[in-house]
Design a protein around this motif. Structure first.
Motif, PDB file in Angstrom:
ATOM      1  N   VAL A 149       4.842   6.219  -2.814  1.00  0.00           N
ATOM      2  CA  VAL A 149       4.583   5.104  -3.727  1.00  0.00           C
ATOM      3  C   VAL A 149       4.216   3.808  -3.007  1.00  0.00           C
ATOM      4  O   VAL A 149       3.860   2.824  -3.650  1.00  0.00           O
ATOM      5  CB  VAL A 149       5.763   4.854  -4.702  1.00  0.00           C
ATOM      6  CG1 VAL A 149       5.888   6.001  -5.685  1.00  0.00           C
ATOM      7  CG2 VAL A 149       7.061   4.644  -3.963  1.00  0.00           C
ATOM      8  N   HIS A 150       4.318   3.821  -1.663  1.00  0.00           N
ATOM      9  CA  HIS A 150       3.963   2.642  -0.877  1.00  0.00           C
ATOM     10  C   HIS A 150       3.277   3.043   0.415  1.00  0.00           C
ATOM     11  O   HIS A 150       3.552   4.103   0.979  1.00  0.00           O
ATOM     12  CB  HIS A 150       5.204   1.818  -0.508  1.00  0.00           C
ATOM     13  CG  HIS A 150       5.703   0.961  -1.610  1.00  0.00           C
ATOM     14  ND1 HIS A 150       5.026  -0.159  -2.051  1.00  0.00           N
ATOM     15  CD2 HIS A 150       6.804   1.052  -2.374  1.00  0.00           C
ATOM     16  CE1 HIS A 150       5.702  -0.707  -3.035  1.00  0.00           C
ATOM     17  NE2 HIS A 150       6.785   0.007  -3.260  1.00  0.00           N
ATOM     18  N   PHE A 151       2.424   2.146   0.882  1.00  0.00           N
ATOM     19  CA  PHE A 151       1.893   2.235   2.232  1.00  0.00           C
ATOM     20  C   PHE A 151       2.967   1.681   3.166  1.00  0.00           C
ATOM     21  O   PHE A 151       3.773   0.833   2.756  1.00  0.00           O
ATOM     22  CB  PHE A 151       0.624   1.380   2.372  1.00  0.00           C
ATOM     23  CG  PHE A 151      -0.545   1.910   1.618  1.00  0.00           C
ATOM     24  CD1 PHE A 151      -1.327   2.933   2.144  1.00  0.00           C
ATOM     25  CD2 PHE A 151      -0.875   1.384   0.376  1.00  0.00           C
ATOM     26  CE1 PHE A 151      -2.422   3.414   1.450  1.00  0.00           C
ATOM     27  CE2 PHE A 151      -1.966   1.863  -0.327  1.00  0.00           C
ATOM     28  CZ  PHE A 151      -2.744   2.888   0.208  1.00  0.00           C
ATOM     29  N   PRO A 152       2.991   2.096   4.430  1.00  0.00           N
ATOM     30  CA  PRO A 152       3.980   1.537   5.360  1.00  0.00           C
ATOM     31  C   PRO A 152       3.920   0.010   5.460  1.00  0.00           C
ATOM     32  O   PRO A 152       4.969  -0.647   5.536  1.00  0.00           O
ATOM     33  CB  PRO A 152       3.610   2.191   6.700  1.00  0.00           C
ATOM     34  CG  PRO A 152       2.988   3.494   6.300  1.00  0.00           C
ATOM     35  CD  PRO A 152       2.223   3.188   5.036  1.00  0.00           C
ATOM     36  N   GLY A 153       2.740  -0.567   5.431  1.00  0.00           N
ATOM     37  CA  GLY A 153       2.607  -2.023   5.506  1.00  0.00           C
ATOM     38  C   GLY A 153       3.279  -2.735   4.349  1.00  0.00           C
ATOM     39  O   GLY A 153       3.788  -3.856   4.506  1.00  0.00           O
ATOM     40  N   ASP A 154       3.310  -2.095   3.188  1.00  0.00           N
ATOM     41  CA  ASP A 154       3.990  -2.676   2.025  1.00  0.00           C
ATOM     42  C   ASP A 154       5.475  -2.835   2.298  1.00  0.00           C
ATOM     43  O   ASP A 154       6.091  -3.836   1.924  1.00  0.00           O
ATOM     44  CB  ASP A 154       3.843  -1.780   0.788  1.00  0.00           C
ATOM     45  CG  ASP A 154       2.425  -1.497   0.381  1.00  0.00           C
ATOM     46  OD1 ASP A 154       1.521  -2.276   0.740  1.00  0.00           O
ATOM     47  OD2 ASP A 154       2.208  -0.481  -0.310  1.00  0.00           O
ATOM     48  N   THR A 155       6.053  -1.811   2.947  1.00  0.00           N
ATOM     49  CA  THR A 155       7.494  -1.837   3.199  1.00  0.00           C
ATOM     50  C   THR A 155       7.843  -2.811   4.321  1.00  0.00           C
ATOM     51  O   THR A 155       8.881  -3.463   4.264  1.00  0.00           O
ATOM     52  CB  THR A 155       8.033  -0.427   3.510  1.00  0.00           C
ATOM     53  OG1 THR A 155       7.419   0.072   4.698  1.00  0.00           O
ATOM     54  CG2 THR A 155       7.783   0.529   2.351  1.00  0.00           C
ATOM     55  N   VAL A 156       6.971  -2.920   5.313  1.00  0.00           N
ATOM     56  CA  VAL A 156       7.204  -3.893   6.389  1.00  0.00           C
ATOM     57  C   VAL A 156       7.163  -5.311   5.814  1.00  0.00           C
ATOM     58  O   VAL A 156       8.032  -6.141   6.104  1.00  0.00           O
ATOM     59  CB  VAL A 156       6.175  -3.715   7.530  1.00  0.00           C
ATOM     60  CG1 VAL A 156       6.261  -4.862   8.528  1.00  0.00           C
ATOM     61  CG2 VAL A 156       6.382  -2.374   8.226  1.00  0.00           C
ATOM     62  N   ALA A 157       6.166  -5.574   4.981  1.00  0.00           N
ATOM     63  CA  ALA A 157       6.066  -6.896   4.348  1.00  0.00           C
ATOM     64  C   ALA A 157       7.289  -7.168   3.474  1.00  0.00           C
ATOM     65  O   ALA A 157       7.840  -8.273   3.480  1.00  0.00           O
ATOM     66  CB  ALA A 157       4.786  -6.996   3.527  1.00  0.00           C
ATOM     67  N   GLY A 158       7.726  -6.169   2.724  1.00  0.00           N
ATOM     68  CA  GLY A 158       8.916  -6.325   1.888  1.00  0.00           C
ATOM     69  C   GLY A 158      10.153  -6.613   2.716  1.00  0.00           C
ATOM     70  O   GLY A 158      10.964  -7.480   2.371  1.00  0.00           O
ATOM     71  N   ALA A 159      10.307  -5.897   3.827  1.00  0.00           N
ATOM     72  CA  ALA A 159      11.465  -6.109   4.705  1.00  0.00           C
ATOM     73  C   ALA A 159      11.486  -7.529   5.251  1.00  0.00           C
ATOM     74  O   ALA A 159      12.526  -8.199   5.236  1.00  0.00           O
ATOM     75  CB  ALA A 159      11.446  -5.090   5.845  1.00  0.00           C
ATOM     76  N   LEU A 160      10.349  -7.980   5.714  1.00  0.00           N
ATOM     77  CA  LEU A 160      10.258  -9.351   6.243  1.00  0.00           C
ATOM     78  C   LEU A 160      10.539 -10.386   5.161  1.00  0.00           C
ATOM     79  O   LEU A 160      11.243 -11.379   5.393  1.00  0.00           O
ATOM     80  CB  LEU A 160       8.881  -9.589   6.864  1.00  0.00           C
ATOM     81  CG  LEU A 160       8.588  -8.812   8.145  1.00  0.00           C
ATOM     82  CD1 LEU A 160       7.120  -8.951   8.534  1.00  0.00           C
ATOM     83  CD2 LEU A 160       9.503  -9.273   9.273  1.00  0.00           C
ATOM     84  N   MET A 161      10.006 -10.149   3.973  1.00  0.00           N
ATOM     85  CA  MET A 161      10.204 -11.086   2.871  1.00  0.00           C
ATOM     86  C   MET A 161      11.674 -11.140   2.457  1.00  0.00           C
ATOM     87  O   MET A 161      12.239 -12.224   2.262  1.00  0.00           O
ATOM     88  CB  MET A 161       9.323 -10.699   1.680  1.00  0.00           C
ATOM     89  CG  MET A 161       9.352 -11.711   0.556  1.00  0.00           C
ATOM     90  SD  MET A 161       8.170 -11.342  -0.746  1.00  0.00           S
ATOM     91  CE  MET A 161       9.042 -10.059  -1.618  1.00  0.00           C
ATOM     92  N   GLY A 162      12.316  -9.983   2.328  1.00  0.00           N
ATOM     93  CA  GLY A 162      13.712  -9.944   1.908  1.00  0.00           C
ATOM     94  C   GLY A 162      14.646 -10.605   2.907  1.00  0.00           C
ATOM     95  O   GLY A 162      15.488 -11.432   2.539  1.00  0.00           O
ATOM     96  N   SER A 163      14.486 -10.247   4.171  1.00  0.00           N
ATOM     97  CA  SER A 163      15.351 -10.835   5.200  1.00  0.00           C
ATOM     98  C   SER A 163      15.123 -12.331   5.349  1.00  0.00           C
ATOM     99  O   SER A 163      16.075 -13.111   5.439  1.00  0.00           O
ATOM    100  CB  SER A 163      15.120 -10.142   6.550  1.00  0.00           C
ATOM    101  OG  SER A 163      15.694  -8.861   6.537  1.00  0.00           O
ATOM    102  N   SER A 164      13.859 -12.743   5.363  1.00  0.00           N
ATOM    103  CA  SER A 164      13.591 -14.175   5.548  1.00  0.00           C
ATOM    104  C   SER A 164      14.045 -14.991   4.347  1.00  0.00           C
ATOM    105  O   SER A 164      14.527 -16.116   4.505  1.00  0.00           O
ATOM    106  CB  SER A 164      12.116 -14.432   5.878  1.00  0.00           C
ATOM    107  OG  SER A 164      11.284 -13.938   4.880  1.00  0.00           O
ATOM    108  N   THR A 165      13.959 -14.435   3.158  1.00  0.00           N
ATOM    109  CA  THR A 165      14.454 -15.142   1.969  1.00  0.00           C
ATOM    110  C   THR A 165      15.969 -15.327   2.057  1.00  0.00           C
ATOM    111  O   THR A 165      16.485 -16.409   1.770  1.00  0.00           O
ATOM    112  CB  THR A 165      14.068 -14.404   0.673  1.00  0.00           C
ATOM    113  OG1 THR A 165      12.655 -14.268   0.614  1.00  0.00           O
ATOM    114  CG2 THR A 165      14.566 -15.142  -0.559  1.00  0.00           C
TER     115      THR A 165
END
Length: 175
Positions: A149-165
């Motif tokens: 349901v996701h490309f790997p880049g989607d999950t990397v971006a999500g991880a960065l967004m969640g942690s940085s938030t």
């Protein structure tokens, strides 16, 4: 523009490699369970449990998590609906995911963002088993690619967004 094409090609190659592992019988149920663990229930259950057990700093953790989730969900929704990256099964000819996603667009991964936000908030307030928290969040992110349901880049971006938030909100709250 060349850089974007190179990143997209890499994303496609990684998707093909990772997704093929999800087609194994033993991996599928585990990927589904890990993905479900990132559905958001833990974001309610963890602070509730900490508050009910009167764990030290439970109120600080709940406040951090609530603020971070409000900001992260707004950012996630805005990015997802403005960038409108198609999911792998719509973007890759002949590709078929193992589950149906809850929404239409792929970037960033909301499961990954929320999982890393929770892990980061727990680590900021409680420290503790940092590796275990981030292994769980990483497994949630990986499960989304394994399920197609996701490309790997989607999950990397999500991880960065969640942690940085979570880190930004912790800074705002002086934690």
């Amino acid at each position: 523009m060349k850089m974007l094409h190179a990143i997209h090609r890499l994303d496609l190659q990684l998707l093909a490699r990772i997704f093929s592992q999800g087609e194994r019988r033993m991996v599928r149920p585990l990927a589904r369970a890990l993905s479900r663990s990132g559905d958001g229930y833990l974001h309610l259950l963890v602070p509730l449990l900490l508050l009910l057990l009167a764990v030290a700093d439970a109120d600080r953790f709940a406040g951090l998590l609530a603020l971070a989730l409000v900001i992260e969900r707004g950012l996630y929704w805005s990015l997802k609906n403005s960038l409108k990256r198609r999911r792998p099964q719509e973007a890759v000819p002949g590709f078929r995911g193992l589950v149906t996603a809850a929404d239409q667009f792929s970037f960033p991964s909301g499961h990954s963002s929320a999982a890393f936000l929770l892990a980061t908030a727990l680590v900021v307030v409680y420290g503790g088993p940092v590796v275990a928290m981030f292994l769980w969040a990483s497994a949630v992110a990986l499960s989304r690619v394994l399920l197609g349901v996701h490309f790997p880049g989607d999950t990397v971006a999500g991880a960065l967004m969640g942690s940085s938030t979570a880190l930004f909100c912790a800074s705002l709250l002086g934690l």
